[in-house]
Design an enzyme around this catalytic site. Structure first.
Site, mmCIF file in Angstrom:
data_model
loop_
_atom_site.group_PDB
_atom_site.id
_atom_site.type_symbol
_atom_site.label_atom_id
_atom_site.label_comp_id
_atom_site.label_asym_id
_atom_site.label_seq_id
_atom_site.Cartn_x
_atom_site.Cartn_y
_atom_site.Cartn_z
ATOM 1 N N HIS B 516 1.517 -0.515 5.204
ATOM 2 C CA HIS B 516 2.921 -0.844 5.001
ATOM 3 C C HIS B 516 3.278 -1.986 5.927
ATOM 4 O O HIS B 516 4.104 -1.840 6.820
ATOM 5 C CB HIS B 516 3.808 0.377 5.276
ATOM 6 C CG HIS B 516 3.461 1.582 4.443
ATOM 7 N ND1 HIS B 516 3.959 2.832 4.686
ATOM 8 C CD2 HIS B 516 2.669 1.714 3.344
ATOM 9 C CE1 HIS B 516 3.488 3.689 3.791
ATOM 10 N NE2 HIS B 516 2.697 3.042 2.963
HETATM 11 C C1 LIG Z 1 -4.529 3.476 1.064
HETATM 12 C C2 LIG Z 1 -3.153 3.032 0.639
HETATM 13 C C3 LIG Z 1 -2.184 3.972 0.277
HETATM 14 C C4 LIG Z 1 -0.910 3.561 -0.113
HETATM 15 N N1 LIG Z 1 0.000 4.506 -0.487
HETATM 16 C C5 LIG Z 1 1.258 4.127 -0.813
HETATM 17 C C6 LIG Z 1 2.230 5.084 -1.208
HETATM 18 O O1 LIG Z 1 1.953 6.269 -1.321
HETATM 19 N N2 LIG Z 1 3.493 4.665 -1.475
HETATM 20 C C7 LIG Z 1 3.835 3.361 -1.390
HETATM 21 O O2 LIG Z 1 4.992 3.047 -1.589
HETATM 22 N N3 LIG Z 1 2.915 2.414 -1.071
HETATM 23 C C8 LIG Z 1 1.638 2.767 -0.782
HETATM 24 N N4 LIG Z 1 0.709 1.809 -0.479
HETATM 25 C C9 LIG Z 1 1.105 0.387 -0.526
HETATM 26 C C10 LIG Z 1 0.980 -0.213 -1.932
HETATM 27 O O3 LIG Z 1 -0.341 -0.145 -2.373
HETATM 28 C C11 LIG Z 1 1.446 -1.656 -1.892
HETATM 29 O O4 LIG Z 1 2.797 -1.669 -1.426
HETATM 30 C C12 LIG Z 1 1.426 -2.364 -3.235
HETATM 31 O O5 LIG Z 1 0.185 -2.306 -3.859
HETATM 32 C C13 LIG Z 1 1.853 -3.811 -3.008
HETATM 33 O O6 LIG Z 1 1.860 -4.549 -4.206
HETATM 34 P P1 LIG Z 1 1.537 -6.102 -4.142
HETATM 35 O O7 LIG Z 1 1.606 -6.600 -5.520
HETATM 36 O O8 LIG Z 1 2.402 -6.722 -3.113
HETATM 37 O O9 LIG Z 1 0.047 -6.168 -3.574
HETATM 38 P P2 LIG Z 1 -1.316 -5.584 -4.245
HETATM 39 O O10 LIG Z 1 -1.013 -4.523 -5.224
HETATM 40 O O11 LIG Z 1 -2.241 -5.233 -3.157
HETATM 41 O O12 LIG Z 1 -1.893 -6.849 -5.002
HETATM 42 C C14 LIG Z 1 -2.223 -8.041 -4.332
HETATM 43 C C15 LIG Z 1 -3.428 -8.688 -5.015
HETATM 44 O O13 LIG Z 1 -3.518 -10.052 -4.618
HETATM 45 C C16 LIG Z 1 -4.876 -10.392 -4.463
HETATM 46 N N5 LIG Z 1 -4.949 -11.573 -3.597
HETATM 47 C C17 LIG Z 1 -4.643 -11.654 -2.291
HETATM 48 N N6 LIG Z 1 -4.806 -12.902 -1.839
HETATM 49 C C18 LIG Z 1 -5.206 -13.648 -2.892
HETATM 50 C C19 LIG Z 1 -5.517 -15.023 -3.047
HETATM 51 N N7 LIG Z 1 -5.424 -15.891 -2.036
HETATM 52 N N8 LIG Z 1 -5.918 -15.445 -4.275
HETATM 53 C C20 LIG Z 1 -6.021 -14.585 -5.320
HETATM 54 N N9 LIG Z 1 -5.726 -13.274 -5.212
HETATM 55 C C21 LIG Z 1 -5.307 -12.815 -4.013
HETATM 56 C C22 LIG Z 1 -5.492 -9.154 -3.887
HETATM 57 O O14 LIG Z 1 -6.896 -9.136 -4.093
HETATM 58 C C23 LIG Z 1 -4.760 -8.053 -4.648
HETATM 59 O O15 LIG Z 1 -5.439 -7.666 -5.813
HETATM 60 C C24 LIG Z 1 -0.580 2.192 -0.122
HETATM 61 C C25 LIG Z 1 -1.562 1.261 0.217
HETATM 62 C C26 LIG Z 1 -2.833 1.664 0.591
HETATM 63 C C27 LIG Z 1 -3.848 0.646 0.915
#
Ligand SMILES: Cc1cc2nc3c(=O)[nH]c(=O)nc-3n(C[C@H](O)[C@H](O)[C@H](O)COP(=O)(O)OP(=O)(O)OC[C@H]3O[C@@H](n4cnc5c(N)ncnc54)[C@H](O)[C@@H]3O)c2cc1C
Lengths: 254, 589
Positions: B516
């Site tokens: 987080h």
């Molecule tokens: C173990 C774990 C448990 C969690 N449990 C919870 C929960 O219970 N409740 C909750 O609210 N949240 C939880 N989270 C947090 C939640 O997973 C994230 O808040 C959410 O996935 C964020 O979405 P996002 O789109 O910002 O990032 P993500 O879903 O992580 O997607 C980002 C993507 O961008 C890609 N990327 C990064 N940099 C680059 C680049 N330069 N070029 C191309 N691609 C790139 C990455 O590979 C990734 O696939 C948890 C996280 C983890 C790791």
């Protein structure tokens, strides 16, 4: 591996055969074995490695038999350490009986051991405990060099290698390493110890498919039923009751 | 030499939760949308099948679904006076990699943050006056209130099939739901999950103590479910291999089987995997993005032109890309000016470990990622935190997400870490141990920030992002005070031994705490203190939008993905209804 003699014959050996693997502290004896040139009788006082003989014809062998990373001296050190960290008793098997040596061997001989998923670019500095692992050593090197260090420490302070010490003295040696009280030649004791302990626990409590947790004994010991886990109809049935289902592992489905 | 590619209309950097939502919401425009994802493709079948998906070593310990730090990592230090060193292995947090991002291996706890969280400064000052805010704390508002976000929360919850119980329906408080939540227009799409023994005991104890327990909102479907887009969910198996694992049942909402297949129906949508974006390219004015530079699996470089760039590369990835690209002014902690890297925050958590007698069976291995019971009585805005001596609060609860034995074998304090005594204690306590935890808020400070490291580089030669972070006095007080509350609830639950704990102080990058990470490119109303306007559009470069938890000015006492998902819908609406009709700044600075 046993202290001074060992170092002497290792050096001697390296002169003859060359220094491949020297940095990682590989035991000369096993290298010689592997290369098909067994040491002359009497050359390795305190070592009892016979010429290998093949398993009897027709005996079932599994991919988990034997070692691919540790040499025989290391194997005996590792088993002694494992049975100190996880001693056998009626609660459950000891670390070596559970296959943790095989588990560690496969992990260290593979990608993990070589530092997969470890950022290894310098410069290297010690840092604070909050900054985490900062050594220029992949796990395989850390463990291997540390094994030699700890054995040398045991030899220097207790006149015997770890495997030749009684259980209480072994525990004392490992505690001194864990707490940073042992002077080791190369690796920081607590860092080595924590990695060794982590691998022990992974082997002991991990899925048997990785070579440890033989017969799922560690899972049975604590009451973890394993996989595949489907409890949707059991949450209520077993609420506040001991679970009675079978213990299964990924390996069982292989 | 980089290969020049044909332009697209909209380019998404990173294809996880937020990238997936935006691609899906904009699919109806028929525009050319391209998602670039640094990791590989994957799907429930064949990647998350039983029994192989329940592999604790591979997924939970060796981090198979997560960022490979041998290639890209960050450096870390507690304070500016120290030299930052690389995070050489994953620990404190676990960013995702590959299609679906961390949305594949999250737990699915899907909150609406409290209305206070969106107006932290305003409500604090109204209630207590300016002077309660300590020197060095950058307390800020989002620039959008709870009521504006409500419809978007609703859409995200329905997309995810969240199982839960409303506590405030159109202003009417409902016992058994979260009576402290902001008013919601509709009930959760699925009824709550079945509770374990831990949940049952927590709920009773919390009621005895006068609190208001309710089931955690879970994107783990309690029954077969079809979402408004026609996506089918299975029923949760309560397998206990949820956090850090893919879901075999498609019961845990993940972008890879919800929003992404819908996005792919747009004939002009394209996904390129193993495409790692190095930086966003700007024109000579620095005020307009022209596209991105990316590298494929073979190391070949490509220039991908685009009219609009959305950074959806996770909170940390987005801030790093802005710093690498020169988008927005980097933060300077000495003068407290600049905006990129400002207000980085984390989760200041604590709790209590509980050991019950041998007649109480916890069966922690039966569980679901978001299964648990919570109270919000101590969350910011819901009680008088000033009296407790700090700003903020925390969500307190008992969850059962799985007792996987490599990582979860609690033994009472004072037990050795190995040896016979350890072994006996492990066997004796595994069936009878549980926990109560406080997910504490984390305010933002001048001394906690992100910038670029002067020394270390990734495998592509880019400087690593540098994290300077510690838990300050305000958070330490909060963690301690709420750990005591957790311990008191644990005692009321009847535990024979209760051990309070907090996150490590000083903050340590080593033990897992939570993924987080928040702030670093926050939304707001003033370009001097926020990188983004209220639509999460970069003030300085209006054809770049930013998603993810980096937009939060401070972190709440709750998991982030509820508002992260809601904001992705909010951003998509702003794009569809405003920006694409008339490209340019949506708010005048
Ligand atoms: C173990 C774990 C448990 C969690 N449990 C919870 C929960 O219970 N409740 C909750 O609210 N949240 C939880 N989270 C947090 C939640 O997973 C994230 O808040 C959410 O996935 C964020 O979405 P996002 O789109 O910002 O990032 P993500 O879903 O992580 O997607 C980002 C993507 O961008 C890609 N990327 C990064 N940099 C680059 C680049 N330069 N070029 C191309 N691609 C790139 C990455 O590979 C990734 O696939 C948890 C996280 C983890 C790791």
């Amino acid at each position: 591996m046993s202290g001074e003699d060992h170092r002497v014959d290792r050096r001697g050996f390296l002169k003859v055969v060359g220094a491949t693997g020297a940095a990682a502290g590989v035991s000369a004896t096993s290298t010689a074995m592997a290369q098909g040139s067994p040491p002359a009788a009497g050359e390795h006082a305190g070592h009892d490695h016979a010429m290998p003989t093949p398993a009897s014809a027709g005996a079932a062998r599994s991919a988990l038999d034997g070692f691919v990373f540790f040499n025989p001296d290391e194997v005996s050190f590792v088993k002694a350490a494992l049975d100190t960290l996880v001693p056998p008793d009626p609660t459950g098997p000891g670390g070596s009986e559970a296959g943790c040596a095989t588990y560690m061997d496969r992990q260290l001989g593979g990608a993990f051991g070589r530092g997969a998923r470890l950022y290894m670019q310098g410069p290297f500095a010690e840092g604070t405990p909050q900054q985490g692992y900062q050594l220029p050593l992949a796990p395989a090197d850390l463990i291997r060099i540390g094994i030699a260090d700890v054995d040398a420490y045991a030899m220097a302070t207790r006149k015997k290698g770890l495997r030749d010490l009684d259980a209480t003295t072994r525990a004392a040696v490992l505690t001194e390493v864990e707490q940073g009280k042992a002077q080791l030649a190369h690796v920081p004791g607590p860092v080595w110890f924590n990695q060794f302990l982590a691998l022990t626990m992974e082997g002991y409590f991990g899925d048997p498919i990785y070579g440890g947790n033989k017969d799922k004994a560690a899972w049975k010991m604590i009451g973890f039923p394993g996989v595949p886990a489907m409890y949707v109809n059991m949450i209520e049935e077993f609420r506040n009751k001991p679970y009675t289902g079978e213990t299964q592992s990924i390996q069982d489905f292989a | 030499m980089a290969t020049q590619l044909k332009p697209v209309d909209i380019l998404l950097v990173g294809y996880g939760w937020t990238g997936g939502i935006i691609a899906k919401e904009l699919a109806s425009t028929g525009l050319k949308i391209l998602a670039l994802e640094r990791g590989g493709p994957r799907d429930t079948n064949p990647d998350f099948l039983e029994p192989h998906k329940d592999d604790e070593l591979r997924y939970a310990v060796r981090h198979d679904l997560m960022q490979d730090v041998s290639r890209e990592t960050l450096t870390f230090r507690n304070k500016s006076s120290q030299t930052a060193l690389p995070m050489r292995q994953l620990g404190s947090f676990l960013p995702g990699e590959g299609v679906g991002g961390a949305g594949v291996h999250w737990n699915g706890v899907t909150w609406r943050w409290t209305p206070w969280d969106q107006e932290a400064r305003k409500q604090t000052v109204e209630r207590y006056g300016e002077k309660i805010i300590p020197e060095g704390m950058n307390l800020q508002d989002w620039g959008i209130g709870y009521d504006e976000l409500e419809p978007y929360y609703d859409r995200f919850e329905k997309t995810c099939g969240v199982s839960g119980k409303a506590g405030n329906l159109n202003g009417q408080k409902i016992d058994g739901g979260n009576v402290f939540e902001g008013p919601r227009k509709s009930e959760y799409p699925n009824p709550p999950l079945k509770q374990t023994q831990t949940g049952v005991m927590f709920e009773k104890a919390a009621r005895n103590l006068g609190y208001h327990p309710f089931p955690s909102p879970a994107a783990n479907s309690s029954q077969p479910y079809t979402n408004p887009d026609g996506v089918a969910f299975g029923q949760c198996h309560y397998c206990g291999f949820c956090e850090r694992f893919g879901c075999e049942a498609n019961a845990k909402a993940s972008p890879h089987f919800t929003v992404m297949p819908i996005a792919a129906r747009n004939p002009n949508f394209e996904l390129r995997t193993n495409a790692n974006v190095m930086k966003v390219l700007l024109d000579s004015t620095g005020k307009k993005a022209t596209g991105v530079l990316y590298v494929d699996a073979r190391g070949r470089e490509f220039i991908q032109p685009a009219d609009l760039v959305v950074l959806s590369a996770y909170a940390l990835g987005n801030v790093a890309l802005m710093l690498w690209s020169g988008i927005g002014k980097p933060y300077d902690p000495v003068t407290n000016t600049g905006v990129v890297g400002r207000n980085y925050a984390y989760q200041a958590s604590s709790g209590a470990t509980l050991f019950f007698d041998e007649k109480t069976y916890i069966n922690s291995f039966m569980g679901a990622g978001a299964l648990g019971v919570n109270i919000d009585d101590f969350n910011a805005g819901n009680y008088d935190f000033a009296k407790a001596g700090y700003i903020g609060g925390g969500g307190i609860g008992a969850s059962t997400s799985g007792g996987r034995p490599i990582q979860s074998r609690p033994v009472p304090a004072g037990t050795p870490r190995w040896g016979l005594e350890w072994k006996k204690a492990t066997a004796a306590n595994y069936p009878h141990a549980a926990g109560v935890s406080n997910q504490g808020s984390n305010m933002a400070y001048r001394s906690n920030y992100l910038d670029l490291d002067p020394t270390y580089r990734d495998i592509y030669g880019r400087p690593l992002m540098r994290m300077t972070f510690d838990f300050l006095d305000n958070e330490q007080k909060q963690m301690k005070a709420l750990a005591d509350v957790c311990a008191a609830i644990g005692k009321e639950m009847g535990a024979r031994k209760v051990e309070a704990r907090t996150n490590p102080v000083p903050y340590s990058i080593v033990p897992y705490q939570s993924t987080h990470n928040t702030g670093g490119a926050v939304m707001g109303t003033d370009p001097r203190t926020s990188a983004l306007n209220r639509y999460c559009q970069v003030w300085d470069v209006p054809n770049v939008f930013v998603t993810g938890a980096c937009v939060f000015p401070q972190n709440a006492g709750k998991n982030p993905t509820g508002p992260v998902g809601a904001l992705a819908y909010w951003i998509a609406d702003a794009l569809k209804n405003q920006y694409l009709k008339n490209p340019g700044a949506l708010v005048r600075a």
